[in-house]
Design a protein around this motif. Sequence first.
Motif, mmCIF file in Angstrom:
data_model
loop_
_atom_site.group_PDB
_atom_site.id
_atom_site.type_symbol
_atom_site.label_atom_id
_atom_site.label_comp_id
_atom_site.label_asym_id
_atom_site.label_seq_id
_atom_site.Cartn_x
_atom_site.Cartn_y
_atom_site.Cartn_z
ATOM 1 N N THR A 1 0.867 -1.185 0.000
ATOM 2 C CA THR A 1 0.000 0.000 0.000
ATOM 3 C C THR A 1 0.899 1.229 0.000
ATOM 4 O OG1 THR A 1 -0.040 0.159 2.392
ATOM 5 C CG2 THR A 1 -1.741 -1.228 1.372
ATOM 6 N N TYR A 2 0.316 2.413 -0.183
ATOM 7 C CA TYR A 2 1.106 3.652 -0.195
ATOM 8 C C TYR A 2 1.840 3.825 1.130
ATOM 9 C CZ TYR A 2 2.234 8.607 -0.605
ATOM 10 O OH TYR A 2 2.904 9.790 -0.658
ATOM 11 N N GLN A 3 1.156 3.576 2.220
ATOM 12 C CA GLN A 3 1.773 3.712 3.544
ATOM 13 C C GLN A 3 2.921 2.714 3.721
ATOM 14 O OE1 GLN A 3 1.358 6.123 5.674
ATOM 15 N NE2 GLN A 3 -0.163 7.040 4.310
ATOM 16 N N ASP A 4 2.717 1.505 3.183
ATOM 17 C CA ASP A 4 3.786 0.489 3.252
ATOM 18 C C ASP A 4 5.022 0.965 2.493
ATOM 19 O OD1 ASP A 4 2.214 -1.173 4.732
ATOM 20 O OD2 ASP A 4 1.544 -2.374 3.015
ATOM 21 N N VAL A 5 4.781 1.595 1.341
ATOM 22 C CA VAL A 5 5.909 2.082 0.523
ATOM 23 C C VAL A 5 6.673 3.157 1.283
ATOM 24 C CG1 VAL A 5 6.527 3.343 -1.580
ATOM 25 C CG2 VAL A 5 4.818 1.534 -1.677
ATOM 26 N N LEU A 6 5.939 4.056 1.944
ATOM 27 C CA LEU A 6 6.592 5.119 2.707
ATOM 28 C C LEU A 6 7.477 4.520 3.801
ATOM 29 C CD1 LEU A 6 3.732 7.773 3.085
ATOM 30 C CD2 LEU A 6 5.526 7.638 1.356
ATOM 31 N N ALA A 7 6.932 3.518 4.482
ATOM 32 C CA ALA A 7 7.708 2.872 5.547
ATOM 33 C C ALA A 7 8.903 2.133 4.960
ATOM 34 C CB ALA A 7 6.806 1.907 6.321
ATOM 35 N N TYR A 8 8.679 1.540 3.799
ATOM 36 C CA TYR A 8 9.729 0.748 3.137
ATOM 37 C C TYR A 8 10.925 1.623 2.773
ATOM 38 C CZ TYR A 8 11.870 -2.005 -0.655
ATOM 39 O OH TYR A 8 12.752 -2.667 -1.469
ATOM 40 N N VAL A 9 10.697 2.754 2.116
ATOM 41 C CA VAL A 9 11.822 3.588 1.678
ATOM 42 C C VAL A 9 12.457 4.335 2.848
ATOM 43 C CG1 VAL A 9 11.043 3.896 -0.685
ATOM 44 C CG2 VAL A 9 10.319 5.512 1.054
ATOM 45 N N SER A 10 11.768 4.384 3.964
ATOM 46 C CA SER A 10 12.333 5.073 5.124
ATOM 47 C C SER A 10 13.403 4.245 5.814
ATOM 48 C CB SER A 10 11.229 5.405 6.137
ATOM 49 O OG SER A 10 10.291 6.276 5.549
ATOM 50 N N ASP A 11 13.418 2.943 5.522
ATOM 51 C CA ASP A 11 14.464 2.089 6.101
ATOM 52 C C ASP A 11 15.803 2.473 5.469
ATOM 53 O OD1 ASP A 11 16.329 -0.039 6.394
ATOM 54 O OD2 ASP A 11 14.685 -1.345 7.024
ATOM 55 N N PRO A 12 16.807 2.882 6.270
ATOM 56 C CA PRO A 12 18.082 3.364 5.695
ATOM 57 C C PRO A 12 18.784 2.333 4.809
ATOM 58 C CG PRO A 12 18.079 3.560 8.118
ATOM 59 C CD PRO A 12 16.791 2.918 7.731
ATOM 60 N N VAL A 13 18.671 1.056 5.167
ATOM 61 C CA VAL A 13 19.312 0.012 4.353
ATOM 62 C C VAL A 13 18.614 -0.097 3.002
ATOM 63 C CG1 VAL A 13 19.854 -2.453 4.198
ATOM 64 C CG2 VAL A 13 20.073 -1.266 6.395
ATOM 65 N N ILE A 14 17.276 -0.131 3.056
ATOM 66 C CA ILE A 14 16.495 -0.214 1.810
ATOM 67 C C ILE A 14 16.742 1.028 0.951
ATOM 68 C CG2 ILE A 14 14.161 -0.232 0.838
ATOM 69 C CD1 ILE A 14 14.965 -2.895 2.044
ATOM 70 N N PHE A 15 16.739 2.193 1.584
ATOM 71 C CA PHE A 15 16.970 3.446 0.849
ATOM 72 C C PHE A 15 18.317 3.391 0.117
ATOM 73 C CE2 PHE A 15 18.889 7.704 0.727
ATOM 74 C CZ PHE A 15 17.940 8.378 -0.027
ATOM 75 N N THR A 16 19.350 2.957 0.848
ATOM 76 C CA THR A 16 20.689 2.869 0.252
ATOM 77 C C THR A 16 20.702 1.893 -0.925
ATOM 78 O OG1 THR A 16 21.631 3.294 2.428
ATOM 79 C CG2 THR A 16 23.125 2.430 0.756
ATOM 80 N N LEU A 17 20.080 0.717 -0.709
ATOM 81 C CA LEU A 17 20.063 -0.295 -1.778
ATOM 82 C C LEU A 17 19.296 0.200 -3.002
ATOM 83 C CD1 LEU A 17 19.540 -3.712 0.070
ATOM 84 C CD2 LEU A 17 21.511 -3.008 -1.301
ATOM 85 N N GLU A 18 18.159 0.850 -2.775
ATOM 86 C CA GLU A 18 17.334 1.312 -3.901
ATOM 87 C C GLU A 18 18.026 2.440 -4.668
ATOM 88 O OE1 GLU A 18 14.882 -0.119 -5.152
ATOM 89 O OE2 GLU A 18 14.065 -1.409 -3.598
#
Lengths: 119, 237
Positions: free
Chosen positions: A44-61
């Motif tokens: 969901t949109y909220q899930d995506v916001l939480a997902y990209v907020s993870d510093p590891v995920i952000f770095t990988l993406e």
Amino acid sequence: MRSEYERRGGWSWITQVISGLLLIVLVGLHMIAQHFIVEGGLRTYQDVLAYVSDPVIFTLEILFLVVVTYHALLGVRSVLFDLGLSEAQERRVTQILVVIGLLTIGYGVWLSLYLIGQA
Amino acid sequence: MSWQITYKIKRYHPDQGSRVDTFQVEIEPERTVLDGIELIWAKQDRTLVFRHACHHASCGSCGLVVNGVEVLPCIKLIQDATTDGGTLEVEPLRNFPVVADLVVDMAPFFERMQLIGMPIVGPTGPLPGQEPDEYTAFENCIECGLCLSACPVVATDSKYLGPAALAAAERVIEVSEGRLSDEVLAAVDNEHGLWRCHAAFECSEVCPSNVDPAGRIMALRRRMTFERLRRLVGAKG
């Protein structure tokens, strides 16, 4: 094997290979993180916001964005060079592709940071 | 038993431009494409210009494009090129200036070889540790130019060194480390040299002498890549 001589080209090919290998890993991680471990296959949109907020995920993406942009535009450059361009035209193509690449990466980073700000 | 073959031959004369002439030839399927061209010249059109010498794939002078593929017509059998009642579309080699009809100016080939010093590498056989089955050598090159004709990069980059010259450079390095001069290495390790190859492997596909130019270019690339990486980390070698 030898002393000194002027090397021209080559690093583009080598970095194309390296970025290609990195893409195998990063695309794999991206697909697993985005689709295979998510319940129902989509966030969901909220899930995506939480997902990209993870510093590891952000770095990988962001790393994925940089590598895929570099690899893709280098491929486009190679195809365009096959049109038999003059050296001046080749330089211009490279400059344009660098600008496109920087804009693409810049937009991706800005969008991710914007989404993190919305979380 | 003879076959009826239609030869469609691309003709060119500097004063007349280009056209395609059609010839009907009755020929045994076990004979070669070159035999058919010689029959046409002998019995139908004495103005047909083509080049040949040895008739056994040793001189490399008769290279042509037949039905879209680079071949030495002196060893290409009719039965391997078409069927009874079939057509052979015969054209001069690509990526070379056409002199007349099927004859091209081979200067682009030899200019490239000259650029890397026209290396003459004596027959060596397999190198130490090299299996006979893996043995391919530039010494087998008959300088026919089929590789340059088939290479898609040569078609778009007139400065590209091309398969034969790069294969020769790799063989020189392989046989005798360090024999290439800086000048030659600058031509090889260059954006119009080994890095320009798109790995289409068409050169190896059409090479009649099993030189495997594409494999040689890949070997040269591996060699140069490792050397660059060694230099990058400051290793001596």
